[in-house]
Design a protein around this motif. Structure first.
Motif, PDB file in Angstrom:
ATOM      1  N   ILE A 155       0.882  -1.040   0.024  1.00 34.36           N
ATOM      2  CA  ILE A 155      -0.173   0.019   0.054  1.00 34.36           C
ATOM      3  C   ILE A 155       1.025   1.339  -0.039  1.00 34.36           C
ATOM      4  O   ILE A 155       1.933   1.432   0.888  1.00 34.36           O
ATOM      5  CB  ILE A 155      -1.048   0.095   1.334  1.00 34.36           C
ATOM      6  N   ASN A 156       0.794   2.173  -0.978  1.00 39.31           N
ATOM      7  CA  ASN A 156       1.185   3.333  -1.075  1.00 39.31           C
ATOM      8  C   ASN A 156       0.796   4.270  -0.015  1.00 39.31           C
ATOM      9  O   ASN A 156      -0.474   4.883  -0.491  1.00 39.31           O
ATOM     10  CB  ASN A 156       1.267   3.772  -2.442  1.00 39.31           C
ATOM     11  N   LEU A 157       1.248   4.440   1.101  1.00 43.30           N
ATOM     12  CA  LEU A 157       0.448   5.405   2.087  1.00 43.30           C
ATOM     13  C   LEU A 157       0.547   6.838   1.817  1.00 43.30           C
ATOM     14  O   LEU A 157      -0.520   7.475   2.160  1.00 43.30           O
ATOM     15  CB  LEU A 157       1.317   5.075   3.521  1.00 43.30           C
ATOM     16  N   THR A 158       1.485   7.328   1.242  1.00 48.04           N
ATOM     17  CA  THR A 158       1.615   8.620   0.783  1.00 48.04           C
ATOM     18  C   THR A 158       0.602   9.000  -0.184  1.00 48.04           C
ATOM     19  O   THR A 158      -0.167  10.036  -0.074  1.00 48.04           O
ATOM     20  CB  THR A 158       3.114   8.945   0.193  1.00 48.04           C
ATOM     21  N   GLU A 159       0.507   8.193  -1.223  1.00 49.00           N
ATOM     22  CA  GLU A 159      -0.596   8.221  -2.241  1.00 49.00           C
ATOM     23  C   GLU A 159      -2.001   8.267  -1.676  1.00 49.00           C
ATOM     24  O   GLU A 159      -2.689   9.049  -2.185  1.00 49.00           O
ATOM     25  CB  GLU A 159      -0.649   7.417  -3.363  1.00 49.00           C
ATOM     26  N   TRP A 160      -2.196   7.316  -0.735  1.00 50.76           N
ATOM     27  CA  TRP A 160      -3.447   7.041  -0.186  1.00 50.76           C
ATOM     28  C   TRP A 160      -4.087   8.506   0.515  1.00 50.76           C
ATOM     29  O   TRP A 160      -5.012   8.955   0.646  1.00 50.76           O
ATOM     30  CB  TRP A 160      -3.508   5.943   0.692  1.00 50.76           C
ATOM     31  N   LYS A 161      -3.051   9.032   1.160  1.00 50.06           N
ATOM     32  CA  LYS A 161      -3.339  10.013   2.099  1.00 50.06           C
ATOM     33  C   LYS A 161      -3.363  11.440   1.178  1.00 50.06           C
ATOM     34  O   LYS A 161      -3.930  12.515   1.723  1.00 50.06           O
ATOM     35  CB  LYS A 161      -2.437  10.199   3.188  1.00 50.06           C
ATOM     36  N   GLN A 162      -2.433  11.637   0.194  1.00 47.39           N
ATOM     37  CA  GLN A 162      -2.442  12.848  -0.278  1.00 47.39           C
ATOM     38  C   GLN A 162      -3.163  12.902  -1.502  1.00 47.39           C
ATOM     39  O   GLN A 162      -3.593  14.256  -2.067  1.00 47.39           O
ATOM     40  CB  GLN A 162      -0.885  13.086  -0.583  1.00 47.39           C
ATOM     41  N   ASN A 163      -3.703  11.958  -2.053  1.00 48.39           N
ATOM     42  CA  ASN A 163      -4.634  11.891  -3.369  1.00 48.39           C
ATOM     43  C   ASN A 163      -5.938  11.363  -3.316  1.00 48.39           C
ATOM     44  O   ASN A 163      -6.090   9.957  -3.295  1.00 48.39           O
ATOM     45  CB  ASN A 163      -3.868  11.310  -4.538  1.00 48.39           C
ATOM     46  N   ALA A 164      -6.691  12.383  -2.908  1.00 45.26           N
ATOM     47  CA  ALA A 164      -8.030  11.568  -2.397  1.00 45.26           C
ATOM     48  C   ALA A 164      -8.851  10.895  -3.777  1.00 45.26           C
ATOM     49  O   ALA A 164      -9.704   9.896  -3.715  1.00 45.26           O
ATOM     50  CB  ALA A 164      -9.185  12.503  -2.124  1.00 45.26           C
ATOM     51  N   THR A 165      -8.351  11.264  -5.018  1.00 42.22           N
ATOM     52  CA  THR A 165      -9.070  10.342  -6.262  1.00 42.22           C
ATOM     53  C   THR A 165      -8.170   9.308  -6.672  1.00 42.22           C
ATOM     54  O   THR A 165      -8.472   8.679  -7.726  1.00 42.22           O
ATOM     55  CB  THR A 165      -9.215  11.369  -7.238  1.00 42.22           C
ATOM     56  N   ALA A 166      -7.012   9.091  -6.034  1.00 42.88           N
ATOM     57  CA  ALA A 166      -6.223   7.961  -6.704  1.00 42.88           C
ATOM     58  C   ALA A 166      -7.001   6.631  -6.770  1.00 42.88           C
ATOM     59  O   ALA A 166      -7.958   6.350  -5.681  1.00 42.88           O
ATOM     60  CB  ALA A 166      -4.931   7.812  -5.671  1.00 42.88           C
ATOM     61  N   GLN A 167      -6.454   5.682  -7.472  1.00 46.01           N
ATOM     62  CA  GLN A 167      -7.231   4.558  -7.853  1.00 46.01           C
ATOM     63  C   GLN A 167      -6.261   3.309  -7.825  1.00 46.01           C
ATOM     64  O   GLN A 167      -6.814   2.291  -7.714  1.00 46.01           O
ATOM     65  CB  GLN A 167      -8.024   4.502  -9.309  1.00 46.01           C
ATOM     66  N   ASN A 168      -5.076   3.529  -7.786  1.00 44.79           N
ATOM     67  CA  ASN A 168      -4.017   2.502  -7.798  1.00 44.79           C
ATOM     68  C   ASN A 168      -2.965   2.486  -6.789  1.00 44.79           C
ATOM     69  O   ASN A 168      -2.019   2.202  -6.915  1.00 44.79           O
ATOM     70  CB  ASN A 168      -3.524   2.506  -9.163  1.00 44.79           C
ATOM     71  N   TYR A 169      -3.290   3.033  -5.499  1.00 43.17           N
ATOM     72  CA  TYR A 169      -2.390   3.048  -4.544  1.00 43.17           C
ATOM     73  C   TYR A 169      -2.070   1.593  -3.775  1.00 43.17           C
ATOM     74  O   TYR A 169      -1.388   1.531  -2.801  1.00 43.17           O
ATOM     75  CB  TYR A 169      -2.707   4.078  -3.394  1.00 43.17           C
ATOM     76  N   ILE A 170      -2.855   0.564  -4.042  1.00 36.15           N
ATOM     77  CA  ILE A 170      -2.927  -0.669  -3.648  1.00 36.15           C
ATOM     78  C   ILE A 170      -2.207  -1.677  -4.921  1.00 36.15           C
ATOM     79  O   ILE A 170      -3.145  -1.481  -5.790  1.00 36.15           O
ATOM     80  CB  ILE A 170      -4.023  -1.333  -2.848  1.00 36.15           C
TER      81      ILE A 170
END
Length: 335
Positions: A155-170
């Protein structure tokens, strides 16, 4: 890769339908060289796995509680030991609903790579081997079987927390074709599968082919752009990272760094700004290959039209300047 937190628990379960049990460690693992080597080896193996899926969290619920516990961990409301214990209990429960699931050691590691924070979770098993001791005796040696890793997620924790619209952080290792053994592990993470790496990479390569085709490039320029694309996409795949289309565009054309990116947007290929790469698809794009009736031919795509030509009328393949070793074999055969 600095390690912030790590711990391992053990789930006892055989694939026979019997209830599972859980042994919990009560403290984090101490930082040492062995742990760093384990993380490095684990990431290398994980990145090399071709059968990965990508996605994002389900909304938190009773069925998918993992993201809520992770949020508490990130917010400092839950310590790493407590987080991993709750997660392991959930994994054990889901394992019991799968007759094919087999227990093992559940490893949790939170680490940093550059400015990005990750959490990796892996179900590890052991294998038996042999070693030579300091007394020059041959003895059995039990070690972690990373080569056959088939249950893991990152899990990309940084992407998850900083980009609310991210679809591929896992990302997680998906079961082999036709097998649903790993579904419980996906549900344990609470992951909604998003992009399909093979489909997205195929679309990207089609967009590139359309782009360079419309540009009517000289062979050398086409070769350079193709090399830039394949090198970047393959590198991202090896590192387990996504392909950033804007960054790729700059590598393809340094003088006009947004040209390819804008082309993709205007033509509406349906690609997200970042896509998970599929290395096999890229490799196939870069090579032509065929095998039948004892004949096997493989060559890099840029050779077509230069050293290799296909005559459609005669259904013939002409190869100029074949490999010297092959030429020598043919000459020896004629003697």
């Amino acid at each position: 890769m600095p390690i912030d937190n790590s711990i391992v628990h053990q789930i006892h379960k055989k694939p026979d339908g019997q209830p599972a049990s859980l042994s919990l460690r009560d403290a984090e693992l101490p930082a040492n060289e062995a742990l760093e080597q384990l993380l490095a080896g684990l990431i290398d193996v994980y990145n090399s796995k071709p059968n990965k899926a990508w996605g994002h969290f389900h909304p938190e619920s009773g069925a998918y509680p993992f993201s809520g516990w992770l949020q508490q961990l990130v917010d400092g409301e839950l310590d790493f030991v407590g987080f991993s214990a709750r997660a392991s209990e959930q994994l054990k429960s889901l394992m019991e609903s799968s007759n094919l699931a087999m227990g093992g050691h559940v490893l949790f590691i939170r680490y940093r790579q550059g400015m990005t924070a990750f959490l990796v979770i892996a179900l590890l098993h052991h294998t038996e081997g042999v070693t030579v001791t300091d007394q020059l005796e041959v003895a059995s040696a039990r070690h972690l079987d990373l080569a056959n890793l088939n249950m893991a997620a990152r899990i990309n924790l940084t992407e998850w927390k900083q980009n609310a619209t991210a679809q591929n952080y896992i990302s997680f290792i998906r079961g082999r074709s036709g097998k649903r053994v790993s579904d419980y592990f996906r549900d344990f993470i609470g992951c909604i599968e998003g992009s399909n790496p093979e489909e997205d990479t195929t679309t990207l390569l089609q967009a590139f082919s359309d782009y360079v085709g419309e540009a009517e490039l000289e062979p050398d320029a086409l070769k350079q752009k193709t090399k830039a694309l394949s090198g970047y996409v393959s590198s991202q795949a090896r590192q387990g990272e996504q392909v950033a289309l804007e960054e790729l565009s700059g590598l393809i054309d340094e003088e006009h760094p947004r040209a390819f990116f804008d082309y993709i947007r205007h033509k509406d290929y349906g690609l997200s700004p970042e896509i998970p790469p599929d290395r096999k698809t890229v490799n196939n794009f870069m090579r032509f290959y065929g095998k039948a009736d004892g004949l096997s031919i493989s060559f890099e795509a840029h050779l077509l039209g230069e050293r290799v030509e296909y005559d459609e009328g005669d259904d013939a393949l002409v190869i100029r300047h074949p490999p010297k070793a092959l030429v020598q074999q043919l000459r020896n055969r004629k003697r």
